[in-house]
Design a protein around this motif. Structure first.
Motif, PDB file in Angstrom:
ATOM      1  N   GLN A 149       2.125  16.468  -3.652  1.00 49.37           N
ATOM      2  CA  GLN A 149       2.661  17.163  -3.378  1.00 49.37           C
ATOM      3  C   GLN A 149       2.761  18.128  -4.747  1.00 49.37           C
ATOM      4  OE1 GLN A 149       6.573  17.772  -3.946  1.00 49.37           O
ATOM      5  NE2 GLN A 149       6.392  15.674  -5.222  1.00 49.37           N
ATOM      6  N   ARG A 150       3.145  17.801  -5.591  1.00 48.12           N
ATOM      7  CA  ARG A 150       3.751  18.197  -6.719  1.00 48.12           C
ATOM      8  C   ARG A 150       2.726  19.589  -7.114  1.00 48.12           C
ATOM      9  NH1 ARG A 150       3.312  16.908 -12.130  1.00 48.12           N
ATOM     10  NH2 ARG A 150       5.670  17.490 -13.670  1.00 48.12           N
ATOM     11  N   PHE A 151       1.339  19.096  -6.911  1.00 47.58           N
ATOM     12  CA  PHE A 151       0.022  19.679  -7.706  1.00 47.58           C
ATOM     13  C   PHE A 151       0.060  20.997  -6.907  1.00 47.58           C
ATOM     14  CE2 PHE A 151      -4.124  20.533  -7.717  1.00 47.58           C
ATOM     15  CZ  PHE A 151      -4.394  20.951  -8.799  1.00 47.58           C
ATOM     16  N   TYR A 152       0.743  21.054  -5.612  1.00 47.22           N
ATOM     17  CA  TYR A 152       0.321  21.494  -4.990  1.00 47.22           C
ATOM     18  C   TYR A 152       2.032  22.886  -4.443  1.00 47.22           C
ATOM     19  CZ  TYR A 152       1.562  23.978  -0.324  1.00 47.22           C
ATOM     20  OH  TYR A 152       2.204  25.285   0.842  1.00 47.22           O
ATOM     21  N   ARG A 153       2.893  21.945  -5.203  1.00 48.63           N
ATOM     22  CA  ARG A 153       4.198  23.065  -5.070  1.00 48.63           C
ATOM     23  C   ARG A 153       4.257  24.113  -5.792  1.00 48.63           C
ATOM     24  NH1 ARG A 153       9.294  21.844  -5.832  1.00 48.63           N
ATOM     25  NH2 ARG A 153       8.175  20.096  -6.657  1.00 48.63           N
ATOM     26  N   HIS A 154       3.666  23.477  -7.460  1.00 44.61           N
ATOM     27  CA  HIS A 154       3.164  24.712  -8.893  1.00 44.61           C
ATOM     28  C   HIS A 154       3.073  25.837  -7.541  1.00 44.61           C
ATOM     29  CE1 HIS A 154       5.155  22.685 -11.224  1.00 44.61           C
ATOM     30  NE2 HIS A 154       4.473  21.211 -11.281  1.00 44.61           N
TER      31      HIS A 154
ATOM     32  N   LEU B  57      -3.176  21.228   0.897  1.00 51.04           N
ATOM     33  CA  LEU B  57      -2.631  20.178   0.841  1.00 51.04           C
ATOM     34  C   LEU B  57      -2.449  19.738   2.578  1.00 51.04           C
ATOM     35  CD1 LEU B  57       0.131  18.199   0.143  1.00 51.04           C
ATOM     36  CD2 LEU B  57       0.848  20.165   1.289  1.00 51.04           C
ATOM     37  N   ASP B  58      -1.989  20.458   3.646  1.00 50.07           N
ATOM     38  CA  ASP B  58      -2.786  19.621   5.254  1.00 50.07           C
ATOM     39  C   ASP B  58      -3.388  18.658   4.954  1.00 50.07           C
ATOM     40  OD1 ASP B  58      -1.722  19.655   7.785  1.00 50.07           O
ATOM     41  OD2 ASP B  58      -3.579  19.874   8.002  1.00 50.07           O
ATOM     42  N   ILE B  59      -4.081  18.618   4.822  1.00 54.95           N
ATOM     43  CA  ILE B  59      -5.967  18.107   5.286  1.00 54.95           C
ATOM     44  C   ILE B  59      -5.281  16.857   4.225  1.00 54.95           C
ATOM     45  CG2 ILE B  59      -7.393  18.326   3.258  1.00 54.95           C
ATOM     46  CD1 ILE B  59      -7.562  17.342   6.861  1.00 54.95           C
ATOM     47  N   ARG B  60      -5.253  16.247   2.940  1.00 54.68           N
ATOM     48  CA  ARG B  60      -5.066  15.629   2.395  1.00 54.68           C
ATOM     49  C   ARG B  60      -4.221  14.758   2.011  1.00 54.68           C
ATOM     50  NH1 ARG B  60      -7.694  18.922  -0.044  1.00 54.68           N
ATOM     51  NH2 ARG B  60      -9.242  18.687  -2.048  1.00 54.68           N
ATOM     52  N   LEU B  61      -2.343  15.200   2.679  1.00 58.96           N
ATOM     53  CA  LEU B  61      -1.610  14.521   3.985  1.00 58.96           C
ATOM     54  C   LEU B  61      -2.255  13.384   5.060  1.00 58.96           C
ATOM     55  CD1 LEU B  61       1.215  16.967   3.347  1.00 58.96           C
ATOM     56  CD2 LEU B  61       1.172  15.266   1.907  1.00 58.96           C
ATOM     57  N   GLN B  62      -3.118  14.342   5.872  1.00 56.22           N
ATOM     58  CA  GLN B  62      -4.055  14.217   7.075  1.00 56.22           C
ATOM     59  C   GLN B  62      -4.089  12.986   6.902  1.00 56.22           C
ATOM     60  OE1 GLN B  62      -2.930  15.374   9.938  1.00 56.22           O
ATOM     61  NE2 GLN B  62      -2.604  17.416  10.493  1.00 56.22           N
ATOM     62  N   MET B  63      -4.988  12.701   5.435  1.00 54.06           N
ATOM     63  CA  MET B  63      -5.829  11.449   5.125  1.00 54.06           C
ATOM     64  C   MET B  63      -4.674  10.602   5.029  1.00 54.06           C
ATOM     65  SD  MET B  63      -8.172  11.798   6.027  1.00 54.06           S
ATOM     66  CE  MET B  63      -8.236  13.373   7.400  1.00 54.06           C
ATOM     67  N   ILE B  64      -3.616  10.629   4.223  1.00 50.82           N
ATOM     68  CA  ILE B  64      -2.479  10.071   3.822  1.00 50.82           C
ATOM     69  C   ILE B  64      -1.866   8.670   4.905  1.00 50.82           C
ATOM     70  CG2 ILE B  64      -0.442   9.486   2.659  1.00 50.82           C
ATOM     71  CD1 ILE B  64      -0.877  11.930   0.351  1.00 50.82           C
ATOM     72  N   GLY B  65      -2.016   9.636   6.446  1.00 53.35           N
ATOM     73  CA  GLY B  65      -0.980   9.499   7.044  1.00 53.35           C
ATOM     74  C   GLY B  65      -2.248   8.417   7.391  1.00 53.35           C
TER      75      GLY B  65
ATOM     76  N   PRO C  94       0.727  -0.634   0.158  1.00 47.99           N
ATOM     77  CA  PRO C  94       0.075  -0.346  -0.191  1.00 47.99           C
ATOM     78  C   PRO C  94       0.959   1.327  -0.254  1.00 47.99           C
ATOM     79  CG  PRO C  94      -0.038  -1.298   2.199  1.00 47.99           C
ATOM     80  CD  PRO C  94       0.716  -2.104   1.219  1.00 47.99           C
ATOM     81  N   LEU C  95       1.995   1.097   0.701  1.00 47.34           N
ATOM     82  CA  LEU C  95       2.826   2.344   0.835  1.00 47.34           C
ATOM     83  C   LEU C  95       3.380   2.906  -1.021  1.00 47.34           C
ATOM     84  CD1 LEU C  95       5.322   2.226   4.029  1.00 47.34           C
ATOM     85  CD2 LEU C  95       3.732   3.502   3.422  1.00 47.34           C
ATOM     86  N   LEU C  96       3.269   1.960  -1.715  1.00 41.30           N
ATOM     87  CA  LEU C  96       3.822   2.438  -2.611  1.00 41.30           C
ATOM     88  C   LEU C  96       2.757   2.819  -4.065  1.00 41.30           C
ATOM     89  CD1 LEU C  96       5.512  -0.686  -4.509  1.00 41.30           C
ATOM     90  CD2 LEU C  96       6.588   1.425  -3.845  1.00 41.30           C
ATOM     91  N   PRO C  97       1.125   3.068  -4.120  1.00 42.51           N
ATOM     92  CA  PRO C  97       0.225   3.803  -4.401  1.00 42.51           C
ATOM     93  C   PRO C  97       0.047   5.444  -3.770  1.00 42.51           C
ATOM     94  CG  PRO C  97      -0.733   1.969  -3.857  1.00 42.51           C
ATOM     95  CD  PRO C  97       0.417   1.364  -3.949  1.00 42.51           C
ATOM     96  N   LEU C  98       0.212   4.855  -1.602  1.00 42.93           N
ATOM     97  CA  LEU C  98       0.174   6.006  -1.367  1.00 42.93           C
ATOM     98  C   LEU C  98       1.208   6.960  -1.134  1.00 42.93           C
ATOM     99  CD1 LEU C  98      -0.850   5.136   2.398  1.00 42.93           C
ATOM    100  CD2 LEU C  98      -2.157   5.765   0.591  1.00 42.93           C
ATOM    101  N   GLY C  99       2.480   6.681  -1.760  1.00 45.98           N
ATOM    102  CA  GLY C  99       3.664   7.168  -2.185  1.00 45.98           C
ATOM    103  C   GLY C  99       3.262   7.915  -3.561  1.00 45.98           C
ATOM    104  N   MET C 100       2.892   7.547  -4.612  1.00 42.22           N
ATOM    105  CA  MET C 100       2.721   7.630  -5.997  1.00 42.22           C
ATOM    106  C   MET C 100       1.354   8.804  -5.553  1.00 42.22           C
ATOM    107  SD  MET C 100       4.611   7.061  -8.530  1.00 42.22           S
ATOM    108  CE  MET C 100       3.875   8.024  -9.360  1.00 42.22           C
ATOM    109  N   LEU C 101       0.327   8.747  -5.062  1.00 39.20           N
ATOM    110  CA  LEU C 101      -0.484  10.295  -4.357  1.00 39.20           C
ATOM    111  C   LEU C 101       0.353  11.187  -3.919  1.00 39.20           C
ATOM    112  CD1 LEU C 101      -3.486  10.421  -4.905  1.00 39.20           C
ATOM    113  CD2 LEU C 101      -3.971   9.484  -2.167  1.00 39.20           C
ATOM    114  N   TYR C 102       1.064  10.736  -2.580  1.00 35.69           N
ATOM    115  CA  TYR C 102       2.236  11.986  -2.171  1.00 35.69           C
ATOM    116  C   TYR C 102       2.545  13.149  -3.313  1.00 35.69           C
ATOM    117  CZ  TYR C 102       4.601  13.675   1.125  1.00 35.69           C
ATOM    118  OH  TYR C 102       5.857  14.408   1.894  1.00 35.69           O
ATOM    119  N   TYR C 103       3.316  11.895  -3.935  1.00 31.37           N
ATOM    120  CA  TYR C 103       3.790  12.182  -5.071  1.00 31.37           C
ATOM    121  C   TYR C 103       3.070  13.740  -5.904  1.00 31.37           C
ATOM    122  CZ  TYR C 103       7.342  13.692  -8.552  1.00 31.37           C
ATOM    123  OH  TYR C 103       7.651  14.348  -9.984  1.00 31.37           O
ATOM    124  N   GLN C 104       2.449  12.939  -6.401  1.00 30.46           N
ATOM    125  CA  GLN C 104       1.398  13.721  -7.868  1.00 30.46           C
ATOM    126  C   GLN C 104       0.266  14.996  -6.395  1.00 30.46           C
ATOM    127  OE1 GLN C 104       1.111  13.401 -10.718  1.00 30.46           O
ATOM    128  NE2 GLN C 104       2.509  11.676 -10.746  1.00 30.46           N
TER     129      GLN C 104
END
Length: 1457
Positions: A1053-1058, A1122-1130, A1041-1051
């Motif tokens: 944060q990338r979407f947010y950082r722009h 971003l925080d609420i989405r990362l919290q949900m990933i956590g 599960p960490l692999l898809p969650l990692g991809m979701l995390y990457y996408q």
């Protein structure tokens, strides 16, 4: 009968007792019958019925070809659910699985298949309807949640039934996989609602159809989208309304502040300010003094700012404390549930329901804590924004009303600090106050829970922690004191740098760059000394913060074991989690307390400013010169009234004021003249003609639409004076106060202004004109003669003029002469404007996209490559030893269990009783003296690893501090050297504030903010890597599960950082106009108030502040998005690990120690993931400062510093100047500013230079000083080509007296002789010869301060002081740029005599403003269009009837005019 049949049917279907046919609860969980019939079949029936209502929704005639990705995911999920329910039903029908629940399974699967099939059709229908560009009805979210309990209980039942995990039953494993897949698809369906739903920026969406509320609220001014207002609760909780804004970043469409959403109505600056003023009035109690009162009486009516803030925002802010309390409580639930779950793993034969409940509890607690924290942070940020808008507006409003004498106690920079630094500190209080009470509460709760876990053993670790509290207090005090000292030296450095930039032309003319660079570096070294101390103190704090958890854990566990107890996995990892929660309050509280105290200090500073008495009618008591300007200032109310009365009729309508030092706004020429009034073409043209501006507009590149730069930097002194006069005339006031507007113009223009403006367009107005040009006084109706602040005589001109000493005979001819409107900068500025156009003085360009790798490389090199590598190695070793020590602890516990050590059995009682109130404690029977060698071995290794961790932690902290200081030193030195070597063209076309920002905010970021966030970023990166390694080692299945969650995390944060990066840049970009407008207002305060435009300027401040607030609000909201989405990933990570642990526990392949280790890490993964992104985003934002400083360090043009010819120290011995075919142009394609000029000035010769604007007079001086390099030809000084001479050596051998009398805010001595090369008697002699001896003695002698930019002296006195500098020079070539424009005729004549006597053997070049000053020159040089027209003696030129010089003397509109 029917009831009995129904009862029998239900009991048969459920295989239940006839007395209880429909059981709801069986074997500690929901019964299968209730689950399948109610939670499954009935829920799916509701889905089918309600979804069918949308099958006939009207279709759009035209639809866009692109479809939002959320709809695609929902459609695919619904279709796959139909397939999976069908597959499960086929397995039941064909293979007869689960015979006992055969009919229940068929019923549930059939209902599910039909429900999702209908729902799939509804989704397809909505995709073609008006819902296409929305997220669809909110009801669909509810429908998707309905089957979740059924799927969850079904999955739990399969896990409890061991046969579903048995490889000998493959078909059951398939059903288990289908159940997991169905759960995953429902989650994907729900997550699809968070995806952006707008794909085209040009589409117009007026309705948020999922809740029927307005999403795009029309802006009254521009129709832009209003943030948040009108959105549904779901949209607010998940920040779905922000998706459209964030999509602009990746597309490169977030470039301007206008691209940002409008503020919600409640947060708009105008609305906030109105509410705040109402609260102020309520606190004042309706008592506002209507008549002037003494300051002490008036202060009794003043209101405390704190009261008003509390009344305006206090209730809402205090209620948010409830959210903070709930979030703090929820944060402690997770460690307790972790203890229960690990205890369940350790207990043989524990019921599965206990583990399931613990898992569900972990999910619920982390889920709720995430939302509560997020909502609290977001709402507090909104309150802080409201408070910021209110305080900034209040400070600005007070500055517009405070009396000039009270305001004079502060410099412009200090007043701007009230709005910037002090307001920021005050606003930061809103985020820290709730921490003041919550941190002690968290500390006490953590102690209590630690006591329940390890008993009195926690006191050992607590003692160490408490011992560090005084240390933290000492450190905090030292840091606070050093910070004050550092900021004090920083203010001094920035103040000095500001003066250097203001006077950069003077610095370059006098070759003072090196001297002032040394002064700046000395101030910088003092600043760095305190910065070093700060960084090393910070390193101690970082060390204690990082090492303290390890030390406390070691002491606690060793104490616990030595007391005879036995460690268990549940106790160890729960204790570790609680220790982490214990450290946070200990470390954070001193900083929170200091932040609160800083806010109190800033509040008091702002309060003192707000209590200054307001402007009033005044009379001057202190004076410096005769008092003309002071009299006008008294009329307008800018000075303190110590006695007497001033009566002005119609004062409420304001005055038309033109001050001696013209104040020009950074705007176009037309905007400066209109000054906020409506455009009247006929009146506007009349004003231009009356103020002699029509010809000037013709030479500007865009006419009256040309931007004139900061304080009119691109205009000459005469143009600025006439522009300020035009502004006053256009106002059409009844009373005009004109403070020497004729001083900076030539006689012909002065005559034009007198006849066409003062006596023409203003003939029906009341006019008070201050002037020393007595040739115009006879036209006045009444004359007031002043001397030393008193009125000597008042009467008709004939009576008063007889008291004035007669004008020297030579100057009478001046009344008939036609003089040139020549100034040092006029032609240069005009041509620079032509060269660069309006863009040169326009808005600062914002960098787009990600930071270049060269920026990272620049900071890496500034730190030092070896030092940077050392920091990374120490970080790696620090994290490695920490992770290995945690693993060793897990290994120790597992070994104890393998050796069948004494363990605490975990009961299956209620969780609350188990965790909080159980009296059973594992007390060992072995004495301390009988400690086994194995235990000693484990404790020794654990202690050694912890000791190594503390060593590497200390190394990392101090190495990083040293590297940060080194980088700060290197980058500032590069920046300073580059800027001081830039050519004047750079400073003429770059606003001062833009350059100053590099030396203030950007350098401060590099000094303090960047190292702080970079340190956190690196720690987070290594912590995350260590955490992933250990979690994967303990539970390898977690990688799936960490692999898809990692991809979701990457996408994510990338979407947010722009967008985040662009929003941060826009925040900085919109902040500068707020401060620059405030500074500009303070500089022109007398004009703004006298003209009655204070209200308009307040509105302009609100507009600029609102623009900045928009960017800040969206930036804060994006962080919470971003925080609420990362919290949900956590939350997902914690839940996944818990579920995997349950599954592995069922197949008896679990190590409780590794589970506890993985879960303890997982509980912190949420904060770590969000911290990683935020720290990375903050680091990127702070690295923008490196990018900006590097831009000025490497990209701006540089003056050539070194030459190829060595000359003796006595060069030039004679002072012979030769121009040989000199050609100079400011840019290719423009006319030549010097066009083949060839001339020779003999040693000791006196040459006057005349010509109209743009003729090339100033360019001669600029070329001689190499301010601008020649394109062709050469200039020889005593036979040496100056292009081959070092720039510093050349300028040190020349002297100049500029027209602009710039002084530094230091002593008289330092302004005369900054390098301290002359004794005092020479300085005093020079002052006496310039008639300044008495003035200097009166203000305190050579060591007396001249004020900020010489404000303690009049303009004429400043010119005389600059002339004194020239008298001290030993140069053989002197250039004079009409240095006596602001002195009277008598003083002018005396000074001209002094110059002739003192420079009798020097070569003197004089640009003439008054032609009588050059009539005794040896020769006169007449310039026109960059060419030498005439060059001969004045007498010879006067005798030539057709000569250009003769026309200048007596012509009317001919020749060069």
């Amino acid at each position: 009968m029917i009831d009995n049949c129904l009862s029998d049917l239900v009991s048969e279907l459920c295989h239940a007792d006839e007395d209880y046919p429909f059981p709801v609860w069986q074997n500690g969980t929901v019964s299968q019958c209730f689950n399948q019939m109610i939670l499954g079949s009935l829920a799916h029936a509701v889905i089918a019925v309600l979804s069918a209502c949308y099958l006939s929704v009207p279709r759009l005639i035209y639809t866009q070809p692109s479809l939002p990705v959320g709809w695609i995911f929902r459609a695919v999920s619904a279709l796959l659910l139909v397939i999976f329910f069908s597959g499960d039903m086929v397995l039941v029908l064909v293979f007869g699985l689960q015979q006992q629940d055969f009919y229940l399974d068929i019923l549930a699967d059939g209902c599910g298949m039909v429900a999702w099939l209908v729902h799939f059709g509804a989704v397809l229908a909505l995709q073609r309807s008006v819902y296409r560009r929305t997220r669809g009805p909110l009801l669909f979210v509810v429908l998707a949640v309905l089957p979740v309990p059924n799927l969850a209980f079904t999955f739990t039942a399969y896990i409890q039934d061991g046969s579903y995990l048995n490889a000998s039953h493959p078909l059951k494993i398939v059903r288990l996989a289908l159940a997991v897949s169905k759960v995953a698809l429902v989650l994907v369906y729900l997550l699809a609602f968070t995806f952006p739903c707008y794909t085209s920026r040009t589409e117009s969406l007026h309705l948020n159809i999922d809740d029927g509320a307005l999403l795009i609220v029309p802006d009254p001014q521009g129709g832009e989208i209003v943030a948040e207002d009108g959105c549904s609760c779901l949209s607010r909780l998940l920040y779905l309304w922000l998706n459209r804004q964030l999509k602009l970043g990746p597309r490169g469409e977030l470039e301007r502040p206008s691209d940002v959403f409008q503020l919600p109505c409640r947060l708009q600056t105008g609305a906030v300010t109105r509410r705040f003023r109402q609260c102020w009035a309520q606190c004042l109690g309706g008592r506002a003094p209507r008549t002037p009162e003494p300051c002490e009486e008036r202060q009794q009516h003043q209101v405390k700012l704190w009261w008003v803030l509390h009344k305006a925002f206090g209730l809402r802010y205090c209620l948010l404390g409830v959210l903070k309390l709930l979030a703090s409580l929820m944060a402690f639930v997770a460690p307790l549930l972790l203890s229960a779950l690990v205890g369940f793993m350790e207990t043989e034969g524990a019921p599965l329901s206990t583990g399931v409940w613990c898992t569900m509890g972990l999910f619920s607690s982390t889920f709720m804590a995430a939302f509560l924290r997020n909502i609290f942070t977001y709402e507090v940020s909104k309150v802080a924004l409201e408070a910021r808008a209110a305080v900034v507006s209040t400070i600005y409003g007070k500055a517009l009303r405070v009396s000039g004498s009270a305001l004079a106690r502060f410099s412009v920079g200090e007043v701007v600090n009230f709005m910037s630094t002090d307001t920021d500190r005050l606003v930061n209080f809103f985020s820290s106050f709730h921490e003041v009470w919550s941190l002690p509460f968290q500390f006490a709760l953590a102690l209590y829970l630690l006591y329940l876990q390890v008993g009195v053993a926690f006191l050992g670790g607590l003692a160490v922690a408490l011992l560090l509290v005084p240390l933290n207090k000492v450190l905090a005090n030292c840091i606070l004191e050093n910070n004050k000292q550092m900021l004090s030296h920083k203010d001094s450095r920035v103040k000095l740098m500001t003066e250097v930039l203001f006077g950069i032309r003077v610095l370059k003319f006098y070759n003072w760059e090196q001297h002032f660079a040394q002064k700046i570096n000395q101030s910088r070294n003092k600043e760095l000394s305190h910065l070093k101390m700060l960084k090393y103190l910070d390193a101690v704090c970082v060390y204690t913060w990082a090492a303290l958890p390890v030390v406390i854990s070691i002491i606690t566990f060793i104490t616990y074991v030595l007391l005879g107890n036995t460690l268990t996995a549940a106790k160890v990892f729960t204790t570790l989690a609680l220790v982490g929660m214990l450290i946070l309050p200990l470390n954070a509280f001193p900083w929170v307390l200091n932040g609160t105290l800083e806010a109190k200090v800033s509040l008091d500073r702002i309060q003192n400013f707000l209590m200054l008495h307001n402007q009033d009618f005044t009379i001057l008591q202190h004076f410096l010169c005769c008092g003309k300007s002071s009299l006008l200032a008294a009329i307008t109310g800018e000075l303190n009234r110590y006695g007497g009365v001033v009566c002005v009729q119609g004062r409420e309508q304001g005055f038309g004021l033109a001050v001696q030092e013209p104040w020009i706004q950074h705007a176009t020429v037309r905007d400066n003249i209109l000054f906020g009034l409506d455009f009247d073409g006929r009146r506007y043209q009349a004003v231009l003609e009356a103020c002699a501006l029509a010809d000037d507009l013709n030479i500007l590149p865009s006419g009256d639409q040309t931007e004139v730069g900061e304080n009119g930097v691109t205009l000459s002194g005469g143009q600025k004076s006439r522009l300020a006069l035009a502004r006053a005339v256009y106002m059409d006031k009844d009373i005009y106060l004109l403070d020497d507007p004729l001083a900076a113009v030539d006689a012909d223009v002065a005559r034009h202004l007198m006849e066409n403006c003062i006596l023409g367009i203003l003939k029906n107005k009341t006019r008070i004109l201050c002037t020393h040009r007595i040739e115009f006084v006879e036209k006045a109706e009444m004359v007031v003669l002043m001397d030393k602040g008193t009125i000597v005589r008042t009467g008709p001109p004939a009576e008063v003029l007889s008291l004035v000493e007669a004008v020297p005979r030579d100057s009478k001819k001046d009344n008939k002469m036609k003089e040139t409107d020549g100034t040092a900068q006029e032609e240069l500025n005009a041509e620079l404007l032509s060269e660069c156009g309006q863009a040169t003085m326009g808005e600062e360009q914002k960098q787009m996209g990600g930071l270049s790798w060269t920026v990272y490389g620049s900071y890496w090199r500034a730190v030092g490559e070896c030092m940077a590598v050392s920091v990374l190695c120490s970080l790696f070793l620090m994290q490695g030893t920490k992770n290995v020590s945690d693993w060793w602890l897990s290994h120790w516990i597992s070994n104890l269990k393998a050796n069948k050590s004494e363990w605490l059995s975990v009961t299956a009682g209620p969780i609350s009783t188990l965790l909080l109130f159980s009296a059973d404690r594992p007390i060992g029977l072995n004495a301390v003296g009988n400690m086994s060698s194995e235990l000693k071995f484990y404790m020794t290794v654990y202690g050694s690893l912890a000791g190594a961790n503390t060593v590497f932690t200390a190394a990392r902290a101090f190495l990083f501090a040293y590297g940060a200081i080194h980088a700060a030193t290197v980058l500032h030195k590069k920046l300073l050297n580059s800027v001081l070597k830039a050519p004047m063209a750079f400073f003429d076309t770059t606003p001062l504030g833009r350059v100053l920002n590099r030396f203030s905010s950007d350098v401060y970021s590099i000094d303090d903010s960047l190292p702080f966030v970079l340190n956190i970023l690196l720690a987070n990166v290594f912590s995350l890597l260590g955490m992933l390694v250990l979690m994967s080692y303990g539970l390898p299945w977690v990688l799936l599960p960490l692999l898809p969650l990692g991809m979701l995390y990457y996408q994510t944060q990338r979407f947010y950082r722009h967008s985040s990066r662009e929003l941060k840049r826009l925040c900085s970009l919109t902040l500068s106009p707020v401060y620059s407008h405030f500074s500009e207002t303070l500089s022109g305060l007398s004009t703004v108030r006298a003209s009655g435009h204070a209200a308009r300027f307040e509105e302009e401040n609100e507009r600029r502040l609102d623009q900045n607030q928009r960017c800040l609000f969206i930036s804060n909201a994006a962080m919470q998005w971003l925080d609420i989405r990362l919290q949900m990933i956590g939350v997902s990570v914690v839940t996944v690990i818990s579920v995997i642990s349950l599954i592995e526990h069922q197949i008896r392949s679990i190590d409780p120690g590794l589970v506890g280790l993985a879960l303890s890490y997982a509980l912190s993964v949420t904060n770590l993931l969000s911290g990683l992104i935020f720290s990375f985003a903050q680091t990127e934002m702070q690295l923008v400062s490196v990018e900006r400083t590097e831009e000025y360090s490497t990209s701006i043009p540089q003056e050539p510093q070194y030459g190829g010819v060595a000359v003796p120290a006595s060069w030039p011995e004679h002072g012979r100047v030769e121009f040989d075919g000199a050609v100079l142009t400011y840019r290719p394609g423009l006319p030549n500013a010097l066009d083949g000029v060839s001339l020779v000035v003999n040693p000791g010769e006196k040459v006057g230079v005349v010509g109209r604007t743009g003729s090339g007079k100033s360019t001669l001086f600029l070329a001689l000083f190499r301010m601008v390099e020649l394109n062709q030809g050469r200039i020889l000084l005593d036979g040496e080509d100056i292009s081959q001479i070092g720039l510093s050596q050349l300028r040190s051998k020349l002297a100049i007296i500029p027209q602009d009398p710039f002084l530094f805010s230091s002593s008289v001595r330092e302004n005369l002789d900054p390098s301290c090369r002359h004794p005092d008697y020479q300085l005093l002699d020079a002052l006496e010869q310039c008639h300044l001896g008495d003035v200097v003695q009166r203000i305190g002698g050579l060591d007396a301060a001249v004020g900020e930019r010489g404000t303690s002296l009049s303009v004429g006195q400043r010119q005389l002081l600059c002339l004194s500098r020239a008298l001290l020079t030993e140069a053989n070539v002197l250039c004079i740029d009409e240095a006596t424009a602001s002195v009277d005729h008598r003083t002018d004549m005396l000074l001209q005599k002094t110059i002739r006597e003192r420079f009798s053997d020097k070569t003197v070049l004089t640009i003439a403003h008054r032609l009588n000053t050059i009539m005794d020159s040896d020769r006169v040089l007449v310039m026109h269009a960059g060419k030498l027209v005439e060059f001969d003696s004045p007498s010879a030129l006067c005798e030539r009837k057709g000569s250009a010089f003769h026309k200048l003397l007596g012509g009317r509109g001919e020749g060069l005019i």
